[in-house]
Design a protein around this motif. Structure first.
Motif: not given
Lengths: 252, 314, 307
Positions: B285, B287-288, B291, B295, C103-106, C108-110, C112-113, C219
């Motif tokens: 994970h 990317r968390i 991201g 920002i 924000v999207i990356l964050t 979408n990954e969130a 998924r988690m 996504s």
């Protein structure tokens, strides 16, 4: 002699607001033709219509007898129309030299050159340096244009248009915001052009206008209300009425 | 400005020396796959340079660069599936195909400015993505395996990872040098000038649309080269190459590396993919982390990243 | 038979158009009023769907789940606005693009988690399950008709809000003359936050409506975001009316293209070639449409900003 610039029946309206209301205007070879008028009379719109940045609703524009009404700005520029901008439009992140050099490039280099052309560019730089020297910016050649003083930017603006070897110069308030000394320098510069490059001069500084202009046209609410020599314009009652009605005095 | 240039002078050279020695370092340290990873980074560096030409010099925020990369990749993949493998044919083909795509889409996109340009390039990028997913003859969603790498004069030397790496490195160096010449050329001057004041540049007799379209096309063509190499590297092409997130990642590489410098984006590509590799190795994970980092970088840059770069460059 | 298919696909196109409109409306307002390009708008659509699934798992009641999810979407939109977006006002578009991409990356990954990578689904509520006969021989799922009706109701509500209320007037004025609105002493930040929250809620609502018929997965908002961009570019940035019309056009063209392009191609090409070309052409159709519209009208069908 046929006029260098001829404007015929130019009309432009933004919604209900008519900014060009059937304008006819001529700039003859070698003359400085001043266009004056109160704020909001439509002077800058007229310049933009002549330069091609604004498309008129009706009317025609001729440059040296050729109808240029439908041409985009860059093609008009290639025909020898040079424009100085009211709000200084030097390229801030280029040096003074680069600003003038690219003006010469626009004149000389019509096709794309994707690789550096040192020989060509050296020639451009030399010519640019000479022009910069002639407007008194010799010491500032390598300064970024963005960090020049306001008056210096006005001089650079003139250097850029001079580098174009223009057939017609549209000078939109070249003295706006310049100090006393710089105004004098600009007046001297335009004085030098007299007889060689025809100029359409838009200016608020009435001293400068009366000192320089061969003829003057007065634009009020999108219409030319009078056109003639300085003396004729001063004596014209309609002009006086238009100016007395506003805050700006005709005789400063 | 001069001091920055002088400092920047030896840095690319040093990096290219390290890059040239990389396969040796990889092998001596017992990690030959580092060479494979580095090839991928260099390929993305080429793509990042292509984006920098329009983003950094032309201020055109293209969100469709991955589409051009993907077209290059599919050109090689599709040619290979028809038995055409000669690199001296298929790589120019990839360049041509992507350049042509950029030329055609550019006719619409380059006329627009600002947000319209962003959205339109994004849309064209997605168009290519969806087109690829529906190309059932060439694998559709699942992608297409490239059974063998491109040959050079009929020889399969690129199958050797070290040779392939050297090949990519040479192309990257060539692209970098050419791009530097391009931005310093009279043509390049017009592009950088137009970004500062369009009306002025038009009034000097330059056709801004034609110039922008030209650099947009060149940029697309270079991205196509990166795509062609990517297809060879992975020996596989897939619509995933063209996903708009890929375009976003390319923007991140260029901007964080330093846009309008050509060298910065190379560094940005290496850093981004290196970070991705390390983080992804630790945690799926990752990317968390990336991201919020992104920002924060944007929010912390005073007056925006654009001004941050401007002050650094002048 | 073919006519029947045409009718069904028209309704499907309408339904896609309605969903697109719900997403595009917020996007175009946010852009028109605040000059802010929000790539993360699609994430709010995804969030709406996940909120609905979670709320349904907790309550077991579709209506209650939707109401809870609407509130959550609103709160979530305001939270994002407060945390990230308000700092991006007036910044360069490139900054906005990068930050909202982050924000999207964050998120979408969130997603998924929190909810896992595999798709979840939301069952269609009892009352809206099954199909009804629209015409002799034409069955259409009640739920999809429900989506169309709900979407049209929201569009009407939105129109009333914008055309008939004071806030709506400010929003309209803001889209064309932002500095004047600021000069009137209106609290621009509050207005922005409101538009933002409302836009997020609309996108979230679209996500909830779509949840029972589409897979709820990380996504899921990305592709719809691009479609929404196409919609607002065609409609004219800042114009809700343009977005409505363009959304219906895009929904219709896309659906029709996907169902008929291959058959159409068979008129010109061999069946196997048509099977290859048809789907590819169908997926390019709306982008070609966009290119054509922009070529003739660079500012879209209903440019909101005066030149």
């Amino acid at each position: 002699m046929s006029p260098t610039l001829k404007v015929e029946g130019l009309r432009k309206a933004y919604g209900g607001l008519v900014v060009s209301d059937g304008i006819d205007l001529e700039v003859r070879p070698g003359e400085i033709h001043a266009l004056i008028g109160p704020n909001g009379a439509g002077k800058t719109t007229l310049v933009s219509e002549i330069a091609g940045a604004v498309t008129p609703d009706a009317g025609r524009v001729f440059l040296e007898g050729r109808d240029i009404t439908g041409l985009p700005p860059h093609e008009r520029a290639r025909l020898g129309l040079a424009r100085s901008f009211q709000i200084t439009a030097v390229l801030p992140r280029f040096t003074v030299l680069e600003n003038v050099t690219i003006a010469i490039q626009g004149l000389e280099c019509r096709r794309f050159r994707f690789l550096p052309a040192p020989a060509l560019e050296t020639g451009w730089c030399e010519r640019a340096s000479a022009i910069i020297e002639s407007v008194g910016l010799g010491r500032r050649v390598d300064t970024l244009a963005g960090s020049l003083s306001h008056g210096e930017k006005r001089m650079l603006e003139m250097a850029i248009v001079l580098a174009r070897a223009p057939r017609l110069l549209l000078a939109d308030e070249p003295m706006a915001g310049a100090g006393g000394e710089e105004t004098a320098a600009l007046v001297a510069l335009l004085e030098r052009l007299k007889g060689t490059v025809p100029v359409l001069l838009i200016e608020h500084d009435m001293d400068a206008v009366f000192a320089l202009a061969d003829r003057i046209s007065v634009l009020v609410y999108g219409r030319i209300i009078a056109s003639g020599t300085a003396a004729e314009i001063r004596a014209n009652p309609e002009v006086q009425a238009a100016y007395l009605g506003s805050d700006e005095g005709l005789v400063a | 400005m001069t001091s920055t240039r002088r400092r920047a002078g030896w840095l690319p050279l040093a990096l290219f020396v390290v890059a040239a020695a990389w396969p040796m370092i990889a092998e001596m340290s017992g990690n030959p796959f580092w060479t494979v990873l580095a090839s991928r980074m260099l390929i993305f560096a080429i793509a990042a340079i292509s984006l920098d030409l329009i983003l950094g010099y032309g201020a055109m925020v293209s969100f469709g660069q991955a589409g051009a990369v993907g077209i290059g990749a599919y050109s090689v993949g599709i040619a290979a599936s028809h038995g055409l493998n000669e690199g001296l044919i298929v790589l120019p083909l990839a360049v041509l195909a992507s350049g042509l795509f950029s030329l055609v889409t550019g006719f619409v996109a380059v006329r627009t400015r600002g947000v319209y340009f962003i959205m339109i390039t994004l849309a064209f990028g997605q168009m290519i993505y969806f087109t690829a997913t529906s190309l059932s003859a060439y694998g559709g969603d699942d992608g297409l395996t490239v059974w063998s790498r491109s040959t050079i004069f009929g020889s399969g030397i690129l199958e050797d990872e070290r040779v392939f790496y050297a090949f990519v490195l040479i192309l990257l160096a060539a692209v970098w040098v050419l791009a530097r010449l391009l931005v310093a050329s009279p043509f390049g001057k017009v592009i950088t000038a137009a970004r500062q004041n369009e009306a002025r540049v038009e009034s000097l007799g330059f056709d801004i649309f034609a110039h922008r379209l030209a650099i947009y096309t060149i940029s697309g063509a270079i991205a196509g080269l990166a795509g062609g190499l990517l297809a060879n590297h992975a020996e596989f092409v897939s619509p995933a190459y063209m996903n708009w997130q890929r375009s976003g990642e390319l923007i991140v590489m260029v901007v964080l590396g330093g846009m309008g410098t050509l060298f910065g984006p190379i560094a940005g590509a290496l850093a981004y993919l290196g970070l991705e590799h390390v983080l992804a190795g630790f945690w799926q994970h990752w990317r968390i982390i990336l991201g919020p980092l992104l920002i924060l970088v944007v929010l912390r840059a005073p007056g925006g990243l654009g001004s941050f770069i401007k002050t650094r460059r002048t | 038979m073919s006519l029947m298919l045409m009718a069904v696909q028209s309704l499907n196109g309408l339904q896609l158009g309605i969903l697109l409109f719900l997403i595009a409306a917020g996007l175009t307002l946010v852009f028109g009023v605040m000059d802010f390009i929000n790539l993360a708008h699609g994430v709010q659509y995804m969030a709406g769907a996940y909120f609905a699934v979670t709320a349904w798992l907790l309550t077991g009641n579709f209506m209650i789940a939707v109401i809870l999810a609407l509130a959550a979407s609103l709160a979530f939109g305001l939270l994002l606005q407060w945390l990230v977006f308000r700092h991006l006002m007036g910044r360069d578009h490139l900054d906005q693009v990068l930050a909202t991409f982050g924000v999207i990356l964050t998120l979408n990954e969130a997603a998924r988690m929190i909810w896992g990578p595999s798709p979840l689904s939301l069952p269609i509520p009892e009352a809206l399950s099954g199909s009804i006969v629209l015409m002799p021989g034409l069955l259409y799922p009640v739920y999809r008709i429900g989506i169309i009706a709900a979407g049209l109701a929201v569009a009407l509500l939105l129109w009333l809000l914008i055309a008939r209320t004071r806030v709506g007037m400010l929003v309209r004025a803001g889209a064309t003359h932002a500095p004047i609105v600021a000069a009137l002493g209106i609290n621009i930040d509050r207005l922005f936050a409101m538009v933002f929250g409302f836009g997020a809620m609309l996108a979230g609502f679209a996500g909830m409506m779509a949840a029972p018929i589409l897979a709820v997965e990380p996504s899921m908002g990305d592709n719809l975001l691009i479609l929404a961009f196409v919609v607002i570019v065609i409609g004219g940035i800042g114009s809700v009316r343009g977005a409505f019309l363009a959304a219906l056009i895009i929904g219709f063209v896309d659906t029709m293209g996907r169902s008929f392009a291959t058959d159409l191609m068979k008129l010109f090409l061999s069946p196997s070639a048509a099977n290859d070309v048809g789907p590819a052409l169908a997926s390019m159709l709306i982008y070609i449409l966009m290119a054509v519209v922009l070529f003739f009208r660079p500012a879209g069908l209903f440019p909101a900003r005066g030149t």
